[in-house]
Structures are given as structure tokens and as C-alpha cells.
Design an enzyme around this catalytic site. Structure first.
Site, PDB file in Angstrom:
ATOM      1  CE  LYS A   1      -1.662 -12.520  -0.946  1.00 55.55           C
ATOM      2  NZ  LYS A   1      -0.502 -12.931  -1.748  1.00 55.55           N
TER       3      LYS A   1
ATOM      4  NE  ARG B   1       5.429 -13.418  -3.657  1.00 58.80           N
ATOM      5  CZ  ARG B   1       4.823 -14.398  -3.014  1.00 58.80           C
ATOM      6  NH1 ARG B   1       5.521 -15.248  -2.288  1.00 58.80           N
ATOM      7  NH2 ARG B   1       3.515 -14.535  -3.065  1.00 58.80           N
TER       8      ARG B   1
END
Length: 561
Positions: free
Chosen positions: A76, A99
Site C-alpha cells: 500500500k 506515516r
């Protein structure tokens, strides 16, 4: 990450061979002046959070999510980076937001989280290790608060805190199962008051969530002040503001709140900031990074952790709500190997062609598509290509998508970088331009806690009902009594299944979700519902990834992926 037929180089080898652009050039590409960013070495920088107040335009926000992953992950982050690179290749000014990786899984089982192959954010060694020190600042602030609590009790306990009802644990950014339950304050009167305590991993800290949901330093301080830390002997809640330490905690985080700017292998600007897990927290990078990226580019590509049942659901029910923005499209990443695993195959069987298992596994993808549709959002399926995928398997996925009118594009960004994602980029921009957007959260904040959880279980997971433990029922009553029941819910569950049973793959129906405990995060602004056996402090596997890592005499990192 995908494999490649053209190269056997590892991710770190690819990253170390890359020619990076000085971070000043990346900042200039975004139109930043020198007063708006601060260098952290040659290839990293902090961009001022205050810049958000000065910018007006808003670009389009693309969320990347996935089906339920296999233990190896489905690429992803790689697709997120590759799509950003591809959009720039077709003339769309694009910024990426990811992140920050946690040292726990980096040194444990999962490895790093900087993308892979020719779609990585760099310098990947720094990003996967200590980076700019954000996680250390969060860990320090969290543990400073724990120390202030224990010192307050030791110094006379004027707030009447019940040591048995302190809800603020300590944290560490490593996987360490031995610290889940500990006894502190032993060794006599001078060493504090003995009591039970425990450690969570830093990414599960409420301070991590607060940093990622705050819109300014003032907002950060206000959120920190609202955090619940304990109850008194009389059962009354005690907050950070009662200890009067929110200023000190904000001081420790004054640099961490500013988003980190790096680049991809193709010099696409990328913000990497914040890192809550999606299986035990809300799983999204900071709102500041997302909103800044959207204002500095025509498109902002971001990801949410794990499948659409976790990260995407929380991005759309919690993060977008808090940030007051509307996503423009969702990319759902799927791999043939994961679909076959959801169709009944074991991990050892995934390299062999099996059309029956693949067809059965498509039901998992269908569930995640239904979830995004329930939010009213346009979507595109990105089939992340692996070398073991056969032509007949790819054709089956193509046919299934065509028969069901699902927009789909093959992604080869691991192997070919941005060039391998141009079809996906064109498909995403077309869908954004031609499809109506009716985004809306799945539940109202005025719904009861039980109704919110039931809505998620039924509309997102496909379950039939929810069972609350006796402990959870007592907490429900307490939260309602204190007026804390009008917050969104952050579900904590396994990432491998739509249910709370990690072995129940595919698209299970009519199952029961078991909520064993609820935690209130008043500063972050949500209620955490812990289900099944999900843990907030992971343990290390039998063979930790750290055993394969090293550094040479000249400082070159090896074995990091």
C-alpha cells in the site's frame, strides 16, 4: 511490496543508489521560502505548521487503502508513493503524505514502511530509524506525564488520585511483551508508591493521536490538557489540566508538531509525519501534513493503515471530520496473492496459479468496495502486480472488475516507479473528474456508543451483532454518565480479518464482534473499542528482523527493508 523480473536488488540497495536532490530544492519546488522550513541535514526538513494559516488553495485529496493484508503486506505504501510519482509524470503537481514507521515493527516482524522497489521515500534509512526525533519526543512527553502522576502521589496526593485507577500507562517505541504488566515503586518509601503499571507501544499513545489530529500548537496544548489520566478515590475523573503540566508537555512537542519534508526516488515532495497504528489507533499521518500537502500541490496522495475496514474507516469517520476536509477519491490496493489467501490458500501455496481460490477471494475486495461506496466516495482498484501473477489470474481480476463496473488499473510501481503507475494515475484523475462525490461519515456523533460500533460492524465488517463484556458495559455507563458518549469510535482489532478473529479470512458473514474493553481518549477526541485479542504492546517474533540488520565500519546500513 512487489517483486521484479528485472532486478533482484533489495529496497535498501535501490535507495542507497538513488541520487537525492538537496532538500532546499524540494522546498523550492513547493514554493516555500527559507523562513517557512528548517533543514535537518541535507535531505530532511521541518515545514512550519504555521504555514497552514497562510495558504488558501486546496488541492484534491486521494486516500490509498487496501483489502485485508496478508502477513507480508500488500504494498500500500509502495502504491501511494508510486501513484504520487505517476501523477507528477502526467503533469499533475502532487505531494505525498505518509506515516512515520515505528521502530517496533521495523525491528520486529513487519520491517520498515517507506515504500519499496522504485517507489520509495528517501532517505529510507533515516525514515525507518530515528528520523527527526518525533517519536522520541512523543515517548518523552508521554513518560514525563507518567512521572508527574507518580510524583504527585508521592508528594502528598492533593488530587486524591486512587493509584489503583490510574489509566495512563508508560510507552516505548519497541516491541517488548515483558513490559505489558509491571510493578513500579518498589524498594522503600523514597522510591515512590508501589502500584501496578504497564507499557504500550508509542504509536498507541494518545499523545501520538493528538499530535496527528491537532491543527496548531494551541490546539495541541488544549487537547493535551483534556487527557484523562486517573480517577480519584471517590470515582471522579482527573485530567492533565488538574496537574497543570500541559504547558510542559507542549514544550516537549514544539518541534515534533511541524511536518517532516523528504522526497521520493523521483524527487516528488513527501511529508512523513506521525505514525499511529491502524489496528490499535486511528492509523493516519498528521492532519497538518495532509492539509499542507493539499494546499501546496494540485493533488495530495495519502494512505491509511491496513485495509479499508481499519485505516480508511477511521480516516473517513475520524480524521476527515477533525480536519474538516472532504477526500476526492479512494484507491483500493489489492494483490492476487492476498486474494488467493482470502480464497482459502495457505501462504506456501500463493505462488501457484489457482483461479478458483482467486475467484473466491474476490469477495474480500467486494466488501472493501462496498465500504467506500457506503461513504459516498469515488474509487479505483489498484491491482499491485507481483512476478508470480499469471496472465490468466490478471485477466480474471480484469473481467470481474469489468462485469461489476469497478474502475481498475494494473500497478507496476515497485518495478518501474512512476512510469508503472501512469495508467492508475490517469484512471484516478478521470474518476475524480467524472464521478459525483457524496462523501459523508457513516454515523452521527449524537448516536450512542453502541450504535456507532454496531454501524461499523454491520456496514464495514459485515458482522451481525456486537457483544460487550461486563467490563465494557460498566465503561459504557461511566462514559455516558460523564458526557463522553458523543465522540467518534476508534476500533482496535486484527488487521487480517474483517472480524475480530485473525484466522477468519475472506468475507465472513453473520459473525459476532466482541468488545472486551473501552478506553476514552478525550484529548484525541475519540473512544477506543478493543476487540478480540488485539494488543497495545506487541511482542517480537521468533526471528526478529533486527537479527538481519547491521552497519558497516563506514556507516553503511545493511539488512533494513
Amino acid at each position: 511490496m512487489s517483486e521484479s523480473s528485472k532486478t533482484v536488488k533489495s529496497d535498501i540497495e535501490i535507495a542507497q543508489e538513488a541520487v537525492l536532490t538537496p532538500i532546499a530544492s524540494i522546498a523550492e519546488k513547493l514554493g516555500l521560502n527559507e523562513s517557512e522550513w528548517e533543514p535537518y541535514g541535507r535531505y530532511k526538513a521541518k515545514v512550519s505548521a504555521h504555514l497552514l494559516e497562510k495558504l488558501d488553495a486546496d488541492g484534491k485529496i486521494i486516500l490509498v487503502t487496501s483489502i485485508n493484508p496478508t502477513p507480508a503486506g500488500e504494498g500500500k505504501s509502495t502504491v501511494t508513493v508510486g501513484l504520487g510519482q505517476a501523477l507528477n509524470r502526467i503533469g499533475k503537481k502532487t505531494v505525498i503524505a505518509l506515516r512515520e514507521p515505528s521502530l517496533g515493527p521495523t525491528m520486529g516482524l513487519k520491517g520498515g514502511a517507506a515504500g519499496g522497489g522504485y517507489s520509495q521515500v528517501v532517505p529510507m534509512e533515516d525514515i525507518n530509524l530515528h528520523f527527526t526525533g518525533d517519536f522520541h519526543a512523543i515517548t518523552t512527553a508521554h513518560n514525563a506525564l507518567a512521572a508527574f502522576i507518580d510524583n504527585h502521589i508521592h508528594q502528598g496526593n492533593s488530587l486524591n488520585i486512587d493509584p489503583r485507577r490510574i489509566v495512563w500507562k508508560r510507552v516505548l517505541d519497541l516491541n517488548d511483551r515483558a513490559l505489558r504488566h509491571v510493578i513500579i515503586g518498589l524498594g522503600g518509601k523514597t522510591n515512590g508508591v508501589p502500584r501496578e503499571d504497564g507499557f504500550d507501544i508509542t504509536v498507541a499513545s494518545e499523545i501520538m493521536a493528538i499530535l496527528c489530529l491537532s491543527l496548531s500548537l494551541e490546539d495541541l496544548k488544549a487537547r493535551l490538557s483534556r487527557m484523562l489520566i486517573a480517577y480519584t478515590y471517590d470515582g471522579e475523573p482527573v485530567f492533565v489540566q488538574d496537574l497543570q503540566v500541559e504547558g510542559a508537555l507542549t514544550l516537549l512537542l514544539k518541534e515534533a508538531i511541524h511536518p517532516n519534508l523528504v522526497q521520493t526516488l523521483e524527487n516528488t515532495p513527501a511529508f512523513v509525519h506521525g505514525g499511529p497504528f491502524a489496528n490499535i489507533a486511528h492509523g493516519c499521518n498528521s492532519i497538518l501534513a495532509t492539509k499542507l500537502g493539499a494546499k501546496l500541490g494540485d493533488y495530495l496522495v495519502t494512505e491509511a493503515g491496513f485495509g479499508a475496514d481499519l485505516g480508511a474507516e477511521k480516516f473517513l469517520n475520524i480524521t476527515a471530520r477533525a480536519g474538516k476536509f472532504t477526500p476526492n477519491a479512494v484507491v483500493i490496493v489489492a494483490t492476487i496473492r492476498a486474494l488467493k489467501m482470502h480464497g482459502g490458500l495457505t501462504k506456501d501455496e500463493l505462488k501457484d496459479e489457482n483461479l478458483d481460490a482467486l475467484a473466491a477471494g474476490m469477495e474480500n475486495l467486494a466488501c472493501h468496495i462496498d465500504t467506500i461506496r457506503a461513504f459516498g466516495l469515488p474509487y479505483v482498484i489498484a491491482l499491485n502486480h507481483f512476478i508470480t501473477d499469471t496472465d490468466r489470474e490478471v485477466a480474471l481480476v480484469n473481467e470481474w472488475c469489468a462485469e461489476n463496473n469497478h474502475p481498475m488499473a494494473l500497478s507496476k510501481v515497485w518495478e518501474d516507479g512512476g512510469a508503472g503507475g501512469e495508467d492508475l494515475a490517469r484512471m484516478v484523475t478521470k474518476v475524480i473528474e467524472e464521478t459525483e462525490n457524496h462523501y459523508h461519515p457513516l454515523y452521527a456523533l449524537d448516536d450512542s456508543i453502541e450504535e456507532k460500533i454496531q454501524t461499523i460492524v454491520r456496514k464495514v465488517y459485515g458482522g451481525a451483532k456486537v457483544e460487550f463484556s461486563s467490563k465494557a458495559n460498566r465503561q459504557l455507563a461511566s462514559f455516558k454518565k460523564n458526557g463522553w458518549d458523543k465522540l467518534p469510535v476508534c476500533m482496535a482489532k486484527t488487521q487480517y480479518s474483517l472480524s475480530d478473529n485473525p484466522k477468519l479470512l475472506g468475507r465472513p458473514h453473520d459473525f459476532t464482534m466482541h468488545v472486551r474493553e473501552l478506553k476514552i481518549s478525550l484529548g484525541a477526541g475519540f473512544i477506543v473499542a478493543l476487540t478480540g485479542s488485539v494488543l497495545t504492546m506487541p511482542g517480537l517474533p521468533k526471528h526478529p528482523a533486527a537479527l538481519d540488520m547491521n552497519v558497516t565500519a563506514d556507516g553503511k546500513v545493511t539488512g533494513l527493508f
